[in-house]
Design a protein around this motif. Structure first.
Motif, PDB file in Angstrom:
ATOM      1  N   GLU A   1      16.961   1.316 -11.873  1.00  0.00           N
ATOM      2  CA  GLU A   1      16.696   1.093 -13.292  1.00  0.00           C
ATOM      3  C   GLU A   1      17.628   1.938 -14.149  1.00  0.00           C
ATOM      4  O   GLU A   1      18.178   1.475 -15.166  1.00  0.00           O
ATOM      5  CB  GLU A   1      15.241   1.442 -13.597  1.00  0.00           C
ATOM      6  CG  GLU A   1      14.884   1.361 -15.078  1.00  0.00           C
ATOM      7  CD  GLU A   1      13.492   1.912 -15.349  1.00  0.00           C
ATOM      8  OE1 GLU A   1      13.187   2.129 -16.537  1.00  0.00           O
ATOM      9  OE2 GLU A   1      12.731   2.136 -14.394  1.00  0.00           O
ATOM     10  N   THR A   2      17.821   3.196 -13.750  1.00  0.00           N
ATOM     11  CA  THR A   2      18.680   4.095 -14.514  1.00  0.00           C
ATOM     12  C   THR A   2      20.137   3.649 -14.453  1.00  0.00           C
ATOM     13  O   THR A   2      20.854   3.688 -15.460  1.00  0.00           O
ATOM     14  CB  THR A   2      18.542   5.528 -13.987  1.00  0.00           C
ATOM     15  OG1 THR A   2      17.164   5.919 -14.035  1.00  0.00           O
ATOM     16  CG2 THR A   2      19.369   6.504 -14.797  1.00  0.00           C
ATOM     17  N   LEU A   3      20.578   3.206 -13.281  1.00  0.00           N
ATOM     18  CA  LEU A   3      21.938   2.696 -13.139  1.00  0.00           C
ATOM     19  C   LEU A   3      22.169   1.523 -14.084  1.00  0.00           C
ATOM     20  O   LEU A   3      23.195   1.453 -14.782  1.00  0.00           O
ATOM     21  CB  LEU A   3      22.183   2.264 -11.690  1.00  0.00           C
ATOM     22  CG  LEU A   3      23.562   1.679 -11.374  1.00  0.00           C
ATOM     23  CD1 LEU A   3      24.645   2.757 -11.469  1.00  0.00           C
ATOM     24  CD2 LEU A   3      23.569   1.049  -9.984  1.00  0.00           C
ATOM     25  N   ALA A   4      21.233   0.620 -14.149  1.00  0.00           N
ATOM     26  CA  ALA A   4      21.362  -0.545 -15.024  1.00  0.00           C
ATOM     27  C   ALA A   4      21.349  -0.138 -16.496  1.00  0.00           C
ATOM     28  O   ALA A   4      22.177  -0.613 -17.289  1.00  0.00           O
ATOM     29  CB  ALA A   4      20.238  -1.538 -14.740  1.00  0.00           C
ATOM     30  N   THR A   5      20.443   0.753 -16.866  1.00  0.00           N
ATOM     31  CA  THR A   5      20.339   1.181 -18.257  1.00  0.00           C
ATOM     32  C   THR A   5      21.612   1.884 -18.714  1.00  0.00           C
ATOM     33  O   THR A   5      22.153   1.609 -19.796  1.00  0.00           O
ATOM     34  CB  THR A   5      19.134   2.120 -18.439  1.00  0.00           C
ATOM     35  OG1 THR A   5      17.942   1.419 -18.078  1.00  0.00           O
ATOM     36  CG2 THR A   5      19.028   2.612 -19.873  1.00  0.00           C
ATOM     37  N   LEU A   6      22.092   2.797 -17.901  1.00  0.00           N
ATOM     38  CA  LEU A   6      23.314   3.545 -18.218  1.00  0.00           C
ATOM     39  C   LEU A   6      24.498   2.612 -18.428  1.00  0.00           C
ATOM     40  O   LEU A   6      25.221   2.705 -19.423  1.00  0.00           O
ATOM     41  CB  LEU A   6      23.624   4.532 -17.083  1.00  0.00           C
ATOM     42  CG  LEU A   6      25.004   5.193 -17.113  1.00  0.00           C
ATOM     43  CD1 LEU A   6      25.109   6.167 -18.280  1.00  0.00           C
ATOM     44  CD2 LEU A   6      25.278   5.903 -15.792  1.00  0.00           C
ATOM     45  N   ASN A   7      24.693   1.707 -17.507  1.00  0.00           N
ATOM     46  CA  ASN A   7      25.878   0.866 -17.560  1.00  0.00           C
ATOM     47  C   ASN A   7      25.765  -0.259 -18.590  1.00  0.00           C
ATOM     48  O   ASN A   7      26.768  -0.665 -19.174  1.00  0.00           O
ATOM     49  CB  ASN A   7      26.201   0.353 -16.158  1.00  0.00           C
ATOM     50  CG  ASN A   7      26.785   1.458 -15.296  1.00  0.00           C
ATOM     51  OD1 ASN A   7      27.955   1.800 -15.429  1.00  0.00           O
ATOM     52  ND2 ASN A   7      25.961   2.036 -14.427  1.00  0.00           N
ATOM     53  N   ASP A   8      24.555  -0.720 -18.868  1.00  0.00           N
ATOM     54  CA  ASP A   8      24.371  -1.667 -19.971  1.00  0.00           C
ATOM     55  C   ASP A   8      24.720  -1.016 -21.300  1.00  0.00           C
ATOM     56  O   ASP A   8      25.374  -1.622 -22.157  1.00  0.00           O
ATOM     57  CB  ASP A   8      22.922  -2.177 -20.007  1.00  0.00           C
ATOM     58  CG  ASP A   8      22.618  -3.169 -18.899  1.00  0.00           C
ATOM     59  OD1 ASP A   8      23.585  -3.670 -18.281  1.00  0.00           O
ATOM     60  OD2 ASP A   8      21.434  -3.437 -18.646  1.00  0.00           O
ATOM     61  N   PHE A   9      24.294   0.223 -21.490  1.00  0.00           N
ATOM     62  CA  PHE A   9      24.630   0.967 -22.713  1.00  0.00           C
ATOM     63  C   PHE A   9      26.145   1.105 -22.852  1.00  0.00           C
ATOM     64  O   PHE A   9      26.707   0.910 -23.935  1.00  0.00           O
ATOM     65  CB  PHE A   9      23.982   2.350 -22.693  1.00  0.00           C
ATOM     66  CG  PHE A   9      24.454   3.253 -23.787  1.00  0.00           C
ATOM     67  CD1 PHE A   9      23.946   3.154 -25.072  1.00  0.00           C
ATOM     68  CD2 PHE A   9      25.431   4.219 -23.542  1.00  0.00           C
ATOM     69  CE1 PHE A   9      24.394   3.975 -26.086  1.00  0.00           C
ATOM     70  CE2 PHE A   9      25.880   5.050 -24.553  1.00  0.00           C
ATOM     71  CZ  PHE A   9      25.365   4.934 -25.832  1.00  0.00           C
ATOM     72  N   ALA A  10      26.812   1.441 -21.755  1.00  0.00           N
ATOM     73  CA  ALA A  10      28.270   1.638 -21.789  1.00  0.00           C
ATOM     74  C   ALA A  10      28.985   0.331 -22.120  1.00  0.00           C
ATOM     75  O   ALA A  10      29.954   0.315 -22.898  1.00  0.00           O
ATOM     76  CB  ALA A  10      28.748   2.177 -20.456  1.00  0.00           C
TER      77      ALA A  10
ATOM     78  N   ALA B   1      27.455  12.557 -11.835  1.00  0.00           N
ATOM     79  CA  ALA B   1      27.444  12.930 -10.419  1.00  0.00           C
ATOM     80  C   ALA B   1      26.233  12.348  -9.710  1.00  0.00           C
ATOM     81  O   ALA B   1      26.237  12.184  -8.480  1.00  0.00           O
ATOM     82  CB  ALA B   1      27.421  14.453 -10.280  1.00  0.00           C
ATOM     83  N   PHE B   2      25.196  12.004 -10.479  1.00  0.00           N
ATOM     84  CA  PHE B   2      23.926  11.578  -9.907  1.00  0.00           C
ATOM     85  C   PHE B   2      23.655  10.090 -10.090  1.00  0.00           C
ATOM     86  O   PHE B   2      22.968   9.481  -9.272  1.00  0.00           O
ATOM     87  CB  PHE B   2      22.804  12.420 -10.508  1.00  0.00           C
ATOM     88  CG  PHE B   2      23.081  13.893 -10.401  1.00  0.00           C
ATOM     89  CD1 PHE B   2      22.917  14.554  -9.196  1.00  0.00           C
ATOM     90  CD2 PHE B   2      23.568  14.602 -11.484  1.00  0.00           C
ATOM     91  CE1 PHE B   2      23.211  15.912  -9.067  1.00  0.00           C
ATOM     92  CE2 PHE B   2      23.866  15.955 -11.376  1.00  0.00           C
ATOM     93  CZ  PHE B   2      23.686  16.615 -10.171  1.00  0.00           C
ATOM     94  N   VAL B   3      24.198   9.519 -11.156  1.00  0.00           N
ATOM     95  CA  VAL B   3      24.139   8.070 -11.392  1.00  0.00           C
ATOM     96  C   VAL B   3      25.507   7.683 -11.957  1.00  0.00           C
ATOM     97  O   VAL B   3      25.871   8.135 -13.042  1.00  0.00           O
ATOM     98  CB  VAL B   3      23.030   7.683 -12.388  1.00  0.00           C
ATOM     99  CG1 VAL B   3      22.989   6.162 -12.563  1.00  0.00           C
ATOM    100  CG2 VAL B   3      21.669   8.199 -11.931  1.00  0.00           C
ATOM    101  N   PRO B   4      26.296   6.874 -11.269  1.00  0.00           N
ATOM    102  CA  PRO B   4      27.675   6.639 -11.696  1.00  0.00           C
ATOM    103  C   PRO B   4      27.797   5.673 -12.862  1.00  0.00           C
ATOM    104  O   PRO B   4      27.028   4.721 -12.999  1.00  0.00           O
ATOM    105  CB  PRO B   4      28.332   6.055 -10.450  1.00  0.00           C
ATOM    106  CG  PRO B   4      27.219   5.376  -9.719  1.00  0.00           C
ATOM    107  CD  PRO B   4      25.999   6.237  -9.964  1.00  0.00           C
ATOM    108  N   LEU B   5      28.806   5.922 -13.694  1.00  0.00           N
ATOM    109  CA  LEU B   5      29.275   4.952 -14.669  1.00  0.00           C
ATOM    110  C   LEU B   5      30.291   4.082 -13.933  1.00  0.00           C
ATOM    111  O   LEU B   5      31.347   4.569 -13.523  1.00  0.00           O
ATOM    112  CB  LEU B   5      29.925   5.663 -15.859  1.00  0.00           C
ATOM    113  CG  LEU B   5      30.359   4.796 -17.036  1.00  0.00           C
ATOM    114  CD1 LEU B   5      29.151   4.125 -17.687  1.00  0.00           C
ATOM    115  CD2 LEU B   5      31.123   5.632 -18.052  1.00  0.00           C
ATOM    116  N   VAL B   6      29.989   2.812 -13.740  1.00  0.00           N
ATOM    117  CA  VAL B   6      30.798   1.994 -12.831  1.00  0.00           C
ATOM    118  C   VAL B   6      32.183   1.682 -13.393  1.00  0.00           C
ATOM    119  O   VAL B   6      33.082   1.319 -12.632  1.00  0.00           O
ATOM    120  CB  VAL B   6      30.071   0.684 -12.449  1.00  0.00           C
ATOM    121  CG1 VAL B   6      28.757   1.001 -11.738  1.00  0.00           C
ATOM    122  CG2 VAL B   6      29.827  -0.205 -13.670  1.00  0.00           C
TER     123      VAL B   6
END
Length: 256
Positions: free
Chosen positions: A239-248, A141-146
């Motif tokens: 930074e968090t958006l990039a980290t989250l989605n790179d992990f995914a 809800a706070f940082v989306p998984l694209v």
């Protein structure tokens, strides 16, 4: 929210976080009602825990919600806690025109479903002592998984809706948001064993410890979800958006 002596309705209560919430609330001395689309799965949970009862509910169907709410209030007039947990998560490709049926289903289940069920039960809940509504959102809800844009958007919307509910129901119904991080459940294929996701039992231990606090926090946030929940406030959103989605993306490539 008091920890025992409630009559609690948990949607999506036959599996994952919903089942764990139902079983742990039951173990604390609450009467628990679970709802979901498949009666046989509800019956499995009820059979394992004498005193838990299950009702079939299609949370995406407005007529089903109205009939369900009337039945539950009639059969369980002591109902004082609603846990809006049912949800679906679907991967979507935004780079091309596509059939939007998955997006429609996600909105109907994750956003309109909780709104409709809350609406159907609010007149009853406001008459009950120690009433509470718990809305299960997500760190997304706070940082989306694209790759799950509609899911992330519905959870952001329910977060906002919960803020409004909390304000207008102040003094009548306690409103709590539970925002999980990535947890090992069956929400998506392979997720229950995915490395880097929080084990369900560990997540629930932390969640129930937070529910036991008095007063209950307005937001139930395990330590791991803080990375997403506070990204914008701590000025590290990009930074968090990039980290989250790179992990995914890496997890998807590896088949995990």
């Amino acid at each position: 929210m008091k920890t025992s002596g409630n009559t609690i309705l948990v949607t999506g209560g036959a599996s994952g976080i919903g089942r764990e919430l139902a079983e742990r609330f039951y173990a604390q001395g609450n009467t628990v009602i679970i709802a979901g689309r498949r009666q046989e799965r509800l019956d499995e949970v009820a059979a394992a825990h004498e005193g838990i009862v299950g009702y079939a509910l299609d949370i995406a169907d407005p007529d089903s919600i109205d009939a369900f709410a009337a039945t539950v209030v009639r059969n369980h007039p002591e109902l004082n806690v609603l846990v809006n947990n049912a949800g679906v998560m679907m991967f979507e490709d935004l780079t091309r025109s596509r059939d939007l049926s998955d997006a429609d289903a996600t909105i109907a289940t994750n956003l309109l479903g909780p709104i409709r069920l809350t609406n159907a039960l609010i007149d009853h809940l406001t008459t009950r002592p120690d009433a509470a509504i718990v809305n299960v959102t997500s760190g997304l809800a706070f940082v989306p998984l694209v790759s799950t844009p509609t899911y992330s958007a519905t959870k952001a919307a329910i977060h906002s809706y919960t803020v409004s509910l909390r304000d207008v129901l102040k003094g009548k119904v306690e409103v709590i948001e539970l925002a999980p991080p990535a947890v090992q459940t069956e929400l998506t294929p392979g997720q229950s064993t995915r490395a880097g996701y929080m084990p369900l039992n560990d997540f629930m231990d932390e969640v129930m410890a937070l529910f036991s606090q008095q007063p209950t926090p307005a937001e139930i946030l395990v330590e791991k979800v803080g990375f997403l929940r506070f990204a914008e406030a701590e000025k590290r959103f990009d930074e968090t958006l990039a980290t989250l989605n790179d992990f995914a993306r890496q997890a998807q490539k590896s088949g995990n």
